[in-house]
Design an enzyme around this catalytic site. Structure first.
Site, PDB file in Angstrom:
ATOM      1  N   HIS A 280      -9.733  52.729 109.785  1.00 53.79           N
ATOM      2  CA  HIS A 280     -11.056  52.749 109.836  1.00 53.79           C
ATOM      3  C   HIS A 280     -11.271  50.770 110.039  1.00 53.79           C
ATOM      4  O   HIS A 280     -12.045  50.568 111.028  1.00 53.79           O
ATOM      5  CB  HIS A 280     -11.624  52.982 108.526  1.00 53.79           C
ATOM      6  CG  HIS A 280     -13.215  52.703 108.509  1.00 53.79           C
ATOM      7  ND1 HIS A 280     -14.334  53.216 108.955  1.00 53.79           N
ATOM      8  CD2 HIS A 280     -13.769  51.362 108.134  1.00 53.79           C
ATOM      9  CE1 HIS A 280     -15.268  52.756 108.860  1.00 53.79           C
ATOM     10  NE2 HIS A 280     -15.272  51.508 108.370  1.00 53.79           N
ATOM     11  N   GLU A 281     -10.584  49.943 109.305  1.00 51.23           N
ATOM     12  CA  GLU A 281     -10.763  48.801 109.301  1.00 51.23           C
ATOM     13  C   GLU A 281     -10.236  48.217 110.762  1.00 51.23           C
ATOM     14  O   GLU A 281     -10.757  47.214 111.387  1.00 51.23           O
ATOM     15  CB  GLU A 281     -10.250  47.832 108.345  1.00 51.23           C
ATOM     16  CG  GLU A 281     -10.803  48.350 106.916  1.00 51.23           C
ATOM     17  CD  GLU A 281     -12.243  48.231 106.677  1.00 51.23           C
ATOM     18  OE1 GLU A 281     -12.818  47.476 107.308  1.00 51.23           O
ATOM     19  OE2 GLU A 281     -12.713  49.116 106.111  1.00 51.23           O
ATOM     20  N   HIS A 284     -12.630  48.291 113.155  1.00 48.43           N
ATOM     21  CA  HIS A 284     -13.683  47.238 113.397  1.00 48.43           C
ATOM     22  C   HIS A 284     -12.835  46.045 114.023  1.00 48.43           C
ATOM     23  O   HIS A 284     -13.554  45.363 114.749  1.00 48.43           O
ATOM     24  CB  HIS A 284     -13.984  46.736 111.928  1.00 48.43           C
ATOM     25  CG  HIS A 284     -14.742  47.559 111.328  1.00 48.43           C
ATOM     26  ND1 HIS A 284     -16.064  47.954 111.622  1.00 48.43           N
ATOM     27  CD2 HIS A 284     -14.893  48.497 110.178  1.00 48.43           C
ATOM     28  CE1 HIS A 284     -16.960  48.797 110.773  1.00 48.43           C
ATOM     29  NE2 HIS A 284     -15.926  48.954 109.863  1.00 48.43           N
ATOM     30  N   GLU A 358     -20.137  51.640 111.830  1.00 48.62           N
ATOM     31  CA  GLU A 358     -19.289  52.289 110.807  1.00 48.62           C
ATOM     32  C   GLU A 358     -18.899  53.849 111.007  1.00 48.62           C
ATOM     33  O   GLU A 358     -17.682  54.080 111.170  1.00 48.62           O
ATOM     34  CB  GLU A 358     -20.009  52.495 109.508  1.00 48.62           C
ATOM     35  CG  GLU A 358     -20.217  51.105 108.653  1.00 48.62           C
ATOM     36  CD  GLU A 358     -19.099  50.115 108.264  1.00 48.62           C
ATOM     37  OE1 GLU A 358     -17.882  50.832 108.409  1.00 48.62           O
ATOM     38  OE2 GLU A 358     -19.133  48.892 108.361  1.00 48.62           O
ATOM     39  N   ASP A 362     -14.905  54.979 111.830  1.00 52.07           N
ATOM     40  CA  ASP A 362     -14.463  56.378 111.496  1.00 52.07           C
ATOM     41  C   ASP A 362     -13.791  57.193 112.512  1.00 52.07           C
ATOM     42  O   ASP A 362     -12.803  57.736 112.445  1.00 52.07           O
ATOM     43  CB  ASP A 362     -15.751  57.259 110.826  1.00 52.07           C
ATOM     44  CG  ASP A 362     -16.119  56.769 109.477  1.00 52.07           C
ATOM     45  OD1 ASP A 362     -15.369  56.140 108.706  1.00 52.07           O
ATOM     46  OD2 ASP A 362     -17.199  57.290 108.835  1.00 52.07           O
TER      47      ASP A 362
END
Length: 425
Positions: A280-281, A284, A358, A362
């Site tokens: 997930h990070e 980003h 976000e 995901d």
């Protein structure tokens, strides 16, 4: 040196046009960079349902915790709005700060300090109230001295940044009639610099960071990052367990300061769930969310400088506060009040964009790991451990929620699985 008093209408019109242009640029960037749909339109719709994934006891505990911590949170918000309202609509701030003596710059700094300390003294019992609930529900591991030290450091950093901004505004207003021009440029530059410096200057004040220990998990995470095409020299572990039992990870900075950080509490989870959190990070990092967020924030800060100029030039505001010009050190209260109001009012828009960003991260994690079952398990673990609000009311959702709720994230994972021909977890 003479100080600026009242700007001519032509100058106010120019500032208004500049605000409109900067606002349009900000909205355009947000509109074109925000992933308004995380999954393709063809993805099957799966409605979020807390009862499907959480037991009645877990749902009840979440509701009880939310009700408990909402009271001090709402009171703190109300206090912020009341203080800001007083500062921007009454002469009380000017009268209080008019008692200060010394050079103008010293009065500005003392004004920021006095107002900040006064507000924090009022807010302190609310912070203690909230902390007692965090301990009661097992989320906080801090004692009162450690909690106090963290809070004082946070207040000190915030007050220092506010002092720099307010001092710069007053200094520019004393030198330039159209001070909003250098103020907007300075606000833009300061936001970019702060985003770049935050990981190396501010984060270490609150946590110690160490490279993730050598082993299979670290190797798998670095291998996943390489497969994803995201340059990551290392994954850092924050010693969050000294203050909380919550699970979390985040990415901050960009360029040379970009880093992926996981809480040490997260390392207690199964390896596949840790991988999903890091995936997930990586989403980003790959989408340069911090970079685009910094750009939007910098443009927003520039808009704020123009808006501050217009609000402080508005005759009813000057009349009610007794402030003829922001060049007057007594205007510190007005400036701080307007900054507080802008922060609160911009929150819902920031949360709206954040929730979509976000959700994209995901979806990236699911694309990278192709393990929706582990994703669902991870979301359950995060929600239960962090006592997340599973069904926030509309007001809380708009005002506070920066991530999709756990049921929404789980529903998206199921939708992703069906879209990719997998069994719904």
């Amino acid at each position: 040196m003479t100080t600026t008093t009242v700007e001519a209408p032509s100058g106010i019109r120019v500032a208004g046009w500049a605000l409109a242009a900067l606002g349009a640029a900000t909205l355009a960037i947000v509109a074109f960079t925000t992933p308004w749909r995380a999954l393709p339109a063809a993805a099957p719709s799966v409605p979020p349902d807390p009862a499907r994934d959480f037991t009645p006891d877990q749902i009840a505990r979440s509701e009880t915790f939310d009700a408990a911590v909402s009271a001090p949170a709402y009171l703190s918000l109300g206090l912020t709005l009341v203080v800001a309202g007083v500062l921007v609509s009454t002469p009380l701030g000017a009268r209080l700060l008019g008692r200060l003596r010394g050079p103008w710059w010293l009065r500005v700094l003392l004004g920021v300090l006095v107002l900040s300390v006064a507000v924090e003294i009022l807010r302190w019992p609310l912070g203690m109230w909230s902390e007692t609930y965090l301990r009661e529900f097992g989320l906080s591991t801090q004692n009162w001295p450690a909690w106090t030290a963290d809070r004082v450091k946070n207040i000190g950093i915030r007050t220092g940044l506010n002092a720099i901004m307010v001092l710069a505004v007053v200094a520019l207003a004393r030198r330039y009639r159209r001070w909003w021009i250098p103020a907007a440029a300075g606000a833009f530059a300061l936001t970019v610099a702060a985003s770049f410096a935050y990981p190396v200057l501010i984060e270490p004040v609150f946590n110690d960071f160490t490279p993730m220990p050598a082993g299979q998990l670290r190797d798998d995470l670095l291998s996943m990052a390489a497969r994803d095409g995201v340059p990551v020299e290392d994954v850092l572990v924050a010693d969050a367990s000294r203050r909380t039992t919550a699970l979390n990870a985040y990415v901050s900075g960009f360029g040379a300061t970009r880093r992926i950080v996981v809480y040490d509490t997260l390392l207690r989870a199964p390896a596949d769930e840790v991988e999903l959190v890091v995936a997930h990070e990586l989403g980003h990092a790959k989408a340069d969310d911090v970079l685009y967020g910094t750009l939007v924030g910098a443009l927003g800060a520039a808009c704020g400088a123009c808006l501050l100029y217009l609000a402080a030039s508005w005759r009813p505001v000057r009349r009610r506060t007794g402030i003829a010009s922001v060049a007057d050190p007594k205007a510190v209260g007005l400036v701080m009040g307007l900054l507080s109001l802008a922060t609160v009012l911009s929150g819902p828009a920031q949360n709206l964009v954040s929730r979509h960003i976000e959700a994209r991260a995901d979806a990236h994690a699911l694309d990278l790991t192709r393990d929706p079952a582990a994703f669902v398990s991870m979301q359950r673990r995060l929600s239960v451990t962090n006592i997340s609000d599973l069904s926030p009311d509309a007001f809380e959702y708009v005002l506070y929620v920066s991530h999709p709720t756990a049921p929404q994230r789980i529903a998206m994972a199921r939708s992703w699985a069906l879209l990719n021909g997998m069994r719904e977890p």
